[in-house]
Design an enzyme around this catalytic site. Structure first.
Site, PDB file in Angstrom:
ATOM      1  N   ASP A   1       0.837  -1.196   0.000  1.00 24.35           N
ATOM      2  CA  ASP A   1       0.000   0.000   0.000  1.00 24.35           C
ATOM      3  C   ASP A   1       0.876   1.251   0.000  1.00 24.35           C
ATOM      4  O   ASP A   1       2.039   1.209   0.409  1.00 24.35           O
ATOM      5  CB  ASP A   1      -0.885   0.032   1.260  1.00 24.35           C
TER       6      ASP A   1
HETATM    7  N1  URA Z   1      -1.229  -5.991   3.854  1.00 24.51           N
HETATM    8  C1  URA Z   1      -1.711  -4.721   3.879  1.00 24.51           C
HETATM    9  O1  URA Z   1      -2.722  -4.453   4.506  1.00 24.51           O
HETATM   10  N2  URA Z   1      -1.038  -3.777   3.209  1.00 24.51           N
HETATM   11  C2  URA Z   1       0.108  -4.013   2.532  1.00 24.51           C
HETATM   12  O2  URA Z   1       0.682  -3.088   1.954  1.00 24.51           O
HETATM   13  C3  URA Z   1       0.599  -5.328   2.515  1.00 24.51           C
HETATM   14  C4  URA Z   1      -0.085  -6.307   3.182  1.00 24.51           C
END
Ligand code: URA
Length: 253
Positions: A115
């Site tokens: 993310d």
């Molecule tokens: N899980 C999440 O919630 N975000 C990420 O970036 C990776 C795994």
């Protein structure tokens, strides 16, 4: 960005194409370099930048410096927060924007996604086959995350994750391993530092798993992916090429 198709190993290619693929010189720059007698192939000066050369078999030098030919690059990035895991984006900086020009010529892309507000280990490569294998849901490549969670994470959460929790869309997660590093209070709020290893990669998975047990992830960082570990020498935004050993381990050799 260089739109030329990727040369395949084991065949002859034009010298200027090799140099442009490696991001060392454009076609017209190669022509100039050759005319100036600054390019040598197998120890002999080459005046024609259109010469067909097998980059795997011949040694190429520019200004006396050996040119290392390779088809693929493998980069271990410590992704910083605030950049998106994509090759281009209309609004945000991407992980590819963090790379030097010498790597852009390979057209690397991120293997999977973190993310925008997640940091940590992200592999970038132009090796589509390896990327595909690492991302294959059948392969169950383990990924470990470190997180700061609002709320007192406890053993019951560990048991829930081990059994699999149901996410907001009804999906039941595969067994995951939770390690509670510490519980503490900050600004009158319970917090927990944890490590979580998951074998799959659903959208926002770690955040949604904690939501499923009534808690909120406020910081997230990936520290491993398969055999790869985040290099502590890399500050967020920094990257390096994988070592031979890391690449072998990744290929399962
Ligand atoms: N899980 C999440 O919630 N975000 C990420 O970036 C990776 C795994």
């Amino acid at each position: 960005m260089n739109q030329e198709p990727k040369p395949k190993s084991g065949k002859k290619l034009r010298l200027d194409k090799i140099l442009s693929h490696l991001g060392l010189a454009t076609r017209s720059e190669s022509k100039k370099l050759a005319k100036q007698g600054r390019i040598a192939v197998d120890g002999k000066t080459v005046k024609d930048s259109g010469l067909q050369v097998d980059p795997e078999l011949s040694s190429i030098e520019v200004d006396g410096q050996p040119v290392r030919y390779r088809e693929f690059v493998y980069l271990l990035l410590n992704k910083p927060q605030g950049v998106v895991s994509a090759t281009e984006d209309r609004y945000d900086r991407t992980v590819v924007d963090l790379l030097d020009t010498e790597y852009l010529a390979f057209e690397p892309f991120p293997v999977g996604r973190l993310d925008k507000d997640t940091e940590g280990l992200l592999l970038l490569t132009n090796d589509g086959k390896l990327a595909h294998e690492l991302l294959s849901p059948r392969k169950h490549v383990p990924k470990t995350y470190e997180a700061v969670v609002l709320g007192a994470v406890d053993e019951s959460d560990g048991q829930a994750f081990a059994a699999g929790v149901t996410l907001d869309d009804g999906y039941k997660t595969m067994p995951a391993e939770l390690e509670i590093v510490r519980n503490y209070v900050l600004d009158d709020e319970s917090r927990s530092d944890i490590r979580l290893t998951i074998m799959e990669g659903k959208f926002h998975q770690v955040k949604r798993m904690f939501e499923a047990v009534g808690k909120k992830v406020i910081f997230l960082k990936r520290v491993t992916m398969g055999p790869l570990e985040l290099d502590p020498a890399l500050a967020p935004g920094q990257y390096r090429e994988l070592s031979e050993d890391e690449l072998r381990a990744l290929r399962g050799e």
